[in-house]
Write a protein that holds these residues in place. Structure first.
Motif, short mmCIF file in Angstrom:
data_model
loop_
_atom_site.label_atom_id
_atom_site.label_comp_id
_atom_site.label_asym_id
_atom_site.label_seq_id
_atom_site.Cartn_x
_atom_site.Cartn_y
_atom_site.Cartn_z
N PHE A 103 -10.23 7.96 20.43
CA PHE A 103 -10.42 9.27 19.82
C PHE A 103 -11.65 9.29 18.92
CE2 PHE A 103 -6.13 10.15 21.24
CZ PHE A 103 -6.20 11.50 21.56
N HIS A 104 -11.87 8.23 18.17
CA HIS A 104 -13.03 8.17 17.28
C HIS A 104 -14.33 8.19 18.07
CE1 HIS A 104 -15.97 6.29 14.51
NE2 HIS A 104 -15.40 7.13 13.66
N ASN A 105 -14.38 7.46 19.18
CA ASN A 105 -15.59 7.42 20.00
C ASN A 105 -15.84 8.76 20.70
OD1 ASN A 105 -16.11 4.78 19.28
ND2 ASN A 105 -15.11 3.92 21.07
N GLN A 106 -14.77 9.46 21.08
CA GLN A 106 -14.92 10.75 21.75
C GLN A 106 -15.45 11.82 20.80
OE1 GLN A 106 -14.44 11.49 25.08
NE2 GLN A 106 -14.28 9.28 25.22
N ALA A 107 -14.94 11.83 19.58
CA ALA A 107 -15.33 12.88 18.63
C ALA A 107 -15.17 12.37 17.20
CB ALA A 107 -14.49 14.13 18.85
N PRO A 108 -16.13 11.60 16.69
CA PRO A 108 -16.00 11.03 15.35
C PRO A 108 -15.84 12.08 14.26
CG PRO A 108 -18.11 10.41 16.35
CD PRO A 108 -17.35 11.18 17.36
N ASP A 109 -16.39 13.28 14.50
CA ASP A 109 -16.26 14.35 13.50
C ASP A 109 -14.87 14.97 13.47
OD1 ASP A 109 -18.90 13.99 12.80
OD2 ASP A 109 -19.64 15.64 14.03
N GLU A 157 -8.37 4.84 -1.85
CA GLU A 157 -9.13 3.99 -0.93
C GLU A 157 -8.25 3.22 0.07
OE1 GLU A 157 -12.51 4.24 -0.74
OE2 GLU A 157 -12.23 5.74 -2.29
N THR A 158 -6.93 3.36 0.01
CA THR A 158 -6.03 2.71 0.97
C THR A 158 -5.68 3.71 2.07
OG1 THR A 158 -5.08 1.32 -0.76
CG2 THR A 158 -3.80 1.58 1.26
N PRO A 159 -5.92 3.38 3.33
CA PRO A 159 -5.58 4.28 4.43
C PRO A 159 -4.06 4.46 4.52
CG PRO A 159 -7.00 2.52 5.20
CD PRO A 159 -6.59 2.16 3.82
N VAL A 160 -3.61 5.72 4.57
CA VAL A 160 -2.17 5.99 4.64
C VAL A 160 -1.80 6.94 5.78
CG1 VAL A 160 -1.74 5.52 2.20
CG2 VAL A 160 -2.36 7.84 2.91
N GLY A 161 -2.77 7.50 6.48
CA GLY A 161 -2.47 8.40 7.58
C GLY A 161 -3.70 8.66 8.43
N VAL A 162 -3.46 9.26 9.58
CA VAL A 162 -4.55 9.54 10.52
C VAL A 162 -4.33 10.89 11.17
CG1 VAL A 162 -3.43 8.31 12.43
CG2 VAL A 162 -5.90 8.60 12.46
N ILE A 163 -5.42 11.61 11.39
CA ILE A 163 -5.42 12.87 12.14
C ILE A 163 -6.53 12.73 13.18
CG2 ILE A 163 -5.76 15.37 12.05
CD1 ILE A 163 -5.11 15.13 9.00
N MET A 164 -6.19 12.95 14.44
CA MET A 164 -7.20 12.79 15.50
C MET A 164 -6.99 13.84 16.55
SD MET A 164 -5.62 9.28 16.90
CE MET A 164 -3.85 9.14 16.97
N THR A 165 -8.09 14.26 17.12
CA THR A 165 -8.05 15.23 18.20
C THR A 165 -9.34 15.11 19.00
OG1 THR A 165 -7.58 17.52 18.77
CG2 THR A 165 -9.05 17.15 16.91
N CYS A 166 -9.40 15.80 20.10
CA CYS A 166 -10.62 15.87 20.87
C CYS A 166 -10.68 17.24 21.54
CB CYS A 166 -10.73 14.75 21.90
SG CYS A 166 -9.47 14.78 23.15
N LEU A 167 -11.83 17.61 22.01
CA LEU A 167 -12.02 18.89 22.68
C LEU A 167 -12.26 18.65 24.16
CD1 LEU A 167 -14.47 20.52 20.14
CD2 LEU A 167 -12.03 20.93 20.34
N LYS A 168 -11.64 19.48 24.97
CA LYS A 168 -11.87 19.42 26.41
C LYS A 168 -12.42 20.77 26.85
CE LYS A 168 -9.14 17.20 29.37
NZ LYS A 168 -7.92 16.88 30.12
N PRO A 169 -13.42 20.74 27.70
CA PRO A 169 -13.97 22.03 28.18
C PRO A 169 -12.99 22.73 29.11
CG PRO A 169 -15.14 20.15 29.15
CD PRO A 169 -14.13 19.61 28.23
#
Length: 72
Positions: free
Chosen positions: A45-51, A60-72
């Motif tokens: 997911f990070h490589n597909q859409a890092p933004d 400064e301690t990671p406690v969660g993640v939100i990820m998505t991508c866009l498909k045409p």
């Protein structure tokens, strides 16, 4: 206070992958995640859409993640 931002350091993926795999392995969903498979998912997911890949940080301690991508 929780801060939502883009990925700050690559090593943060390992920390959040451990939390992610533990959570889903012990949920009612009965999913089977390893730390390595979670890291692969996050990198995809990070490589597909890092933004569109966000980490929640608590002092400064990671406690969660939100990820998505866009498909045409």
């Amino acid at each position: 206070m929780i801060e939502i931002s883009n990925l700050k350091q690559e090593k943060d993926l390992e920390i959040i992958a451990e939390k992610y795999s533990n959570y889903y392995n012990n949920s009612v969903l009965e999913e089977k995640w390893s730390k390595e498979s979670a890291i692969q998912l996050f990198k995809y997911f990070h490589n597909q859409a890092p933004d569109l890949f966000f980490i929640a940080y608590d002092k400064e301690t990671p406690v969660g993640v939100i990820m998505t991508c866009l498909k045409p």
